[in-house]
Design an enzyme around this catalytic site. Structure first.
Site, PDB file in Angstrom:
ATOM      1  N   GLU A 115      15.118 -65.188 -41.721  1.00 57.54           N
ATOM      2  CA  GLU A 115      15.337 -64.121 -42.482  1.00 57.54           C
ATOM      3  C   GLU A 115      14.293 -62.934 -42.248  1.00 57.54           C
ATOM      4  O   GLU A 115      13.937 -63.355 -40.743  1.00 57.54           O
ATOM      5  CB  GLU A 115      14.836 -63.833 -44.133  1.00 57.54           C
ATOM      6  CG  GLU A 115      15.954 -65.408 -44.637  1.00 57.54           C
ATOM      7  CD  GLU A 115      16.250 -65.215 -46.491  1.00 57.54           C
ATOM      8  OE1 GLU A 115      15.566 -64.432 -46.510  1.00 57.54           O
ATOM      9  OE2 GLU A 115      15.912 -66.350 -47.024  1.00 57.54           O
ATOM     10  N   ARG A 289       9.956 -56.397 -45.746  1.00 57.05           N
ATOM     11  CA  ARG A 289      11.066 -55.923 -46.451  1.00 57.05           C
ATOM     12  C   ARG A 289       9.988 -54.758 -46.894  1.00 57.05           C
ATOM     13  O   ARG A 289      11.051 -53.905 -47.027  1.00 57.05           O
ATOM     14  CB  ARG A 289      11.024 -56.948 -47.806  1.00 57.05           C
ATOM     15  CG  ARG A 289      11.908 -58.271 -47.966  1.00 57.05           C
ATOM     16  CD  ARG A 289      11.677 -59.293 -48.857  1.00 57.05           C
ATOM     17  NE  ARG A 289      12.492 -59.806 -48.595  1.00 57.05           N
ATOM     18  CZ  ARG A 289      12.668 -61.168 -49.386  1.00 57.05           C
ATOM     19  NH1 ARG A 289      11.699 -61.833 -50.355  1.00 57.05           N
ATOM     20  NH2 ARG A 289      13.500 -61.878 -49.163  1.00 57.05           N
ATOM     21  N   HIS A 350      12.051 -57.399 -56.581  1.00 58.48           N
ATOM     22  CA  HIS A 350      12.141 -58.420 -56.428  1.00 58.48           C
ATOM     23  C   HIS A 350      10.920 -59.282 -56.802  1.00 58.48           C
ATOM     24  O   HIS A 350      11.096 -60.428 -57.034  1.00 58.48           O
ATOM     25  CB  HIS A 350      12.159 -58.351 -55.116  1.00 58.48           C
ATOM     26  CG  HIS A 350      12.855 -59.951 -54.582  1.00 58.48           C
ATOM     27  ND1 HIS A 350      14.083 -60.446 -55.070  1.00 58.48           N
ATOM     28  CD2 HIS A 350      12.214 -60.482 -53.387  1.00 58.48           C
ATOM     29  CE1 HIS A 350      13.550 -61.314 -54.941  1.00 58.48           C
ATOM     30  NE2 HIS A 350      13.349 -61.839 -53.369  1.00 58.48           N
ATOM     31  N   ARG A 385       5.382 -60.021 -49.014  1.00 54.93           N
ATOM     32  CA  ARG A 385       5.892 -61.775 -49.293  1.00 54.93           C
ATOM     33  C   ARG A 385       6.868 -61.778 -48.083  1.00 54.93           C
ATOM     34  O   ARG A 385       7.599 -60.917 -47.900  1.00 54.93           O
ATOM     35  CB  ARG A 385       5.843 -62.144 -50.683  1.00 54.93           C
ATOM     36  CG  ARG A 385       6.752 -63.982 -49.981  1.00 54.93           C
ATOM     37  CD  ARG A 385       6.955 -64.252 -51.244  1.00 54.93           C
ATOM     38  NE  ARG A 385       8.003 -63.392 -52.153  1.00 54.93           N
ATOM     39  CZ  ARG A 385       9.021 -63.842 -51.301  1.00 54.93           C
ATOM     40  NH1 ARG A 385       9.731 -65.262 -50.603  1.00 54.93           N
ATOM     41  NH2 ARG A 385      10.621 -63.140 -52.174  1.00 54.93           N
TER      42      ARG A 385
HETATM   43  C1  SIN Z   1      16.653 -63.183 -50.072  1.00 58.27           C
HETATM   44  O1  SIN Z   1      17.609 -64.401 -49.731  1.00 58.27           O
HETATM   45  O2  SIN Z   1      17.349 -62.470 -50.064  1.00 58.27           O
HETATM   46  C2  SIN Z   1      15.687 -63.692 -50.793  1.00 58.27           C
HETATM   47  C3  SIN Z   1      15.112 -64.251 -50.627  1.00 58.27           C
HETATM   48  C4  SIN Z   1      13.339 -64.696 -50.947  1.00 58.27           C
HETATM   49  O3  SIN Z   1      12.732 -63.520 -51.125  1.00 58.27           O
HETATM   50  O4  SIN Z   1      12.617 -65.297 -50.397  1.00 58.27           O
END
Ligand code: SIN
Length: 521
Positions: A115, A289, A350, A385
């Protein structure tokens, strides 16, 4: 007034609360576990992407990624704990004990995805339903464990402390000490007192104080607001992380589009189909992010378009439904076939990187009051985060806090006091006013305290929220307590705390971005 006595009162049954309950019960403690809804009605259930399972913690790479994502503001001790202890927590509880169905390769080895902000593939997942796979396994075990008493639909109203809730006048000169909470049981209008040796705040974050959020309904900072009212130390509340990619449709609800889609090759593009992240960060669409959310915000402001798009052209069409079933189905429900169409996306609130300040064993500044998971702030996330750390933090904070509580309780001399009785006021709150006030809080936060803040916007937000809080306090004083009223009272308080923290911090860092009045985009 009914009084229920227990060793550990856990407020919130998401992954942190449920994992704590299992650990504490295993250590021989009696546990009362409160949940707003059913066993998996929690924010953790909605986590899509995955959970970090770093098989090479000695390399230092994960710690480096967490620090970089946080803009070098994370607490190194908290980072070290997560990196060193996380793999064992995942292995022991999720893989070995509960046998959670993580996706595996043909040879049976775990499949790893990636990610934003990650320099390596180190995230394990269960398609795009990881939170659900984990929480349902943990919740099932909780239900099979007789020492854990679940109180479904129960709402914690306020914490009990020696300073506020006993009839002994001398108690208020003792150190600030928590001994449980007033709780409204499901379907009841009469609060009960739950008196506990240890009270654990595990209420998740505060995404729903904003109009658009990825969070489970009702996630409005209950823990932060309750802790504030008894005088606990709070920290880093200005750092509210906005997830860059939430589905956008004119009349559609906003729902999360997991970052793992970008991890597998999807690219953010503008309305003309041009990628816009390449020029902004070496990791392009997989930048941390805060950077991606601000870039989308800017792109939308410049183009005048209501969203940007995720281009899935680089992914194998035939695999999309199998690998991302929840995103696939939900997009299709709203007319977007992700095998052929780009996904319209916008950012939404979020994750709260800040919260109730704790040490690495969940201790807050109030004696016998703990906080774990997203409610707590050890400084692990600093100003922003890293993806897929949150479920992992739930496990590690639950484990270390429960172990410390078991040690403490074994050596404890603290005699639980009698709480002063709750007095119910005579009137009923008007649900229309309650609903409207919650909208006001959410819109104010979205418009004035969101992705891009300015001193003037924050001042406006504070004025609106202070006035709303006055009104809401008067409902609370005069009306019988209801779950909706508790939610509203905590939402306005949490919103004011975020605005206050943001106003006091003139430096943009991570998820807190503040501009001067002349340049507001
Ligand atoms: C996501 O799946 O994009 C969210 C995962 C996260 O916030 O760690």
């Amino acid at each position: 007034m009914e009084i229920i006595r227990t060793d550990c009162l856990v407020i919130g049954a998401g992954l942190a609360g449920a994992a704590y309950a299992l650990q504490a019960e295993k250590a021989g403690l009696d546990v009362q576990l409160l949940s707003l809804g059913g066993p998996t009605d929690a924010n953790s259930d909605w986590a899509q992407g995955g959970i970090i399972y770093d098989t090479d913690p000695g390399s230092g790479l994960l710690a480096k990624d967490i620090l970089e994502a946080s803009d070098h503001t994370a607490n190194p001790a908290a980072v070290r704990q997560l990196v060193e202890e996380g793999p064992k927590a995942v292995h022991d509880l999720l893989i070995d004990d509960l046998g959670v169905g993580f996706d595996r390769l043909a040879d049976g080895e775990l499949e790893f995805t990636r990610e934003g902000g990650h320099s390596a593939r180190r995230i394990i997942h269960s398609r795009d339903l990881t939170g659900h796979a984990i929480l349902s396994a943990v919740a099932r075990r909780v239900q099979e464990t007789p020492g854990i008493k679940r109180q479904e639909g129960a709402v914690a109203i306020d914490l009990l402390t020696l300073s506020h809730n006993t009839d002994n006048a001398i108690d208020r000169y003792l150190p600030l000490t928590c001994f449980g909470a007033f709780v409204l049981p499901a379907g009841s209008t009469e609060p009960v007192a739950m008196v506990a040796r240890k009270t654990v705040l595990a209420t998740g974050g505060l995404g729903h104080i904003f109009q658009h959020s990825t969070n489970f309904p009702g996630t409005v900072g209950h823990g932060v607001a309750m802790a504030y009212r008894v005088g606990a130390r709070l920290i880093d509340l200005e750092y509210v992380q906005f997830h860059p990619t939430v589905f956008y449709g004119k009349n559609a609800p906003r729902f999360l589009i997991t970052e793992a889609i970008r991890g597998e090759g999807a690219v953010l593009v503008n309305v003309e189909g041009n990628p816009f992240m390449d020029a902004l960060h070496p990791r392009a669409s997989l930048a941390p992010r805060d950077i991606v959310s601000r870039a989308i915000h800017k792109e939308m402001a410049t183009s005048g378009e209501p969203c940007v798009y995720l281009d899935l052209g680089a992914l194998d069409k035939n695999n999309l439904k199998g690998r991302f079933p929840s995103v696939f189905e939900r997009c299709l429900e709203h007319g977007v076939d992700i095998r052929h169409d780009p996904i319209p996306v916008v950012p939404a609130a979020h994750y709260s990187c800040g919260g109730v300040h704790t040490n690495l064993e969940g201790r807050t500044s109030v004696l016998h009051l703990n906080a774990i998971g997203e409610t707590a702030c050890t400084g692990l996330h600093g100003a922003n985060r890293l993806a897929s750390t949150s479920l992992l933090e739930c496990l590690t904070s639950a484990k270390f806090t429960a172990q410390a509580d078991a040690r403490d309780i074994a050596a404890m001399e603290f005699k639980l006091p009698e709480p002063r009785a709750w007095e119910s006021p005579p009137l009923e709150a008007d649900p229309t006013l309650v609903g409207q006030d919650l909208n006001l809080v959410q819109q104010t936060m979205w418009n004035y305290a969101g992705i891009v803040r300015s001193p003037r916007r924050l001042t406006r937000a504070r004025r609106i929220l202070m006035e709303a809080r006055e009104e809401i306090q008067s409902f609370y004083r005069d009306c019988r307590v209801t779950p909706e009223l508790v939610e509203l009272r905590n939402a306005v308080q949490a919103a004011l705390l975020v605005v206050h923290a943001a106003s006091l911090n003139p430096r943009s860092k991570g998820a807190h971005y503040i501009v001067d009045e002349e340049r507001q985009n």
